[in-house]
Scaffold this motif. Sequence first.
Motif, short mmCIF file in Angstrom:
data_model
loop_
_atom_site.label_atom_id
_atom_site.label_comp_id
_atom_site.label_asym_id
_atom_site.label_seq_id
_atom_site.Cartn_x
_atom_site.Cartn_y
_atom_site.Cartn_z
N ASP A 158 20.82 26.86 50.87
CA ASP A 158 20.08 25.73 50.30
C ASP A 158 20.86 25.10 49.14
O ASP A 158 20.84 23.88 48.96
N ASP A 159 21.53 25.91 48.35
CA ASP A 159 22.36 25.38 47.25
C ASP A 159 23.45 24.48 47.81
O ASP A 159 23.74 23.41 47.26
N ARG B 189 23.42 22.90 50.68
CA ARG B 189 22.81 21.69 51.23
C ARG B 189 22.45 20.69 50.13
O ARG B 189 22.50 19.49 50.35
N ARG B 190 22.08 21.17 48.96
CA ARG B 190 21.71 20.29 47.85
C ARG B 190 22.93 19.81 47.07
O ARG B 190 22.83 18.88 46.27
N ALA B 191 24.08 20.39 47.28
CA ALA B 191 25.26 20.08 46.47
C ALA B 191 25.60 18.59 46.46
O ALA B 191 25.86 18.04 45.39
N GLU C 57 23.71 16.05 46.69
CA GLU C 57 22.72 15.38 45.84
C GLU C 57 23.00 15.67 44.37
O GLU C 57 22.87 14.80 43.52
N ALA C 58 23.37 16.90 44.09
CA ALA C 58 23.62 17.29 42.70
C ALA C 58 24.85 16.57 42.15
O ALA C 58 24.90 16.26 40.96
N ASP D 48 25.90 13.51 43.01
CA ASP D 48 25.54 12.10 42.82
C ASP D 48 26.77 11.26 42.54
O ASP D 48 26.98 10.76 41.44
#
Length: 70
Positions: free
Chosen positions: A58-59, A61-63, A65-66, A68
């Motif tokens: 999950d980390d 997958r969110r990378a 977005e983080a 930006d």
Amino acid sequence: MRLPPNRVEVELKQELAIHLVRERICTLAQGARLAEMNRLEFERLLGERHVPWPGTLDDVRRAPEALDLR
């Protein structure tokens, strides 16, 4: 172990931070702060010591977005 006096505290902080991250007691960011290193330097140190990245899928997958990157 023989270290110059000015390196003892630095090395001990880094070793403690590595241990705490390895045992998942603290996060990478917390470990970097404890080791008095920026995040990238600390992650490189962990890599040199063959410490597995403590993140999850999950980390990853969110990378994006983080980051930006807009």
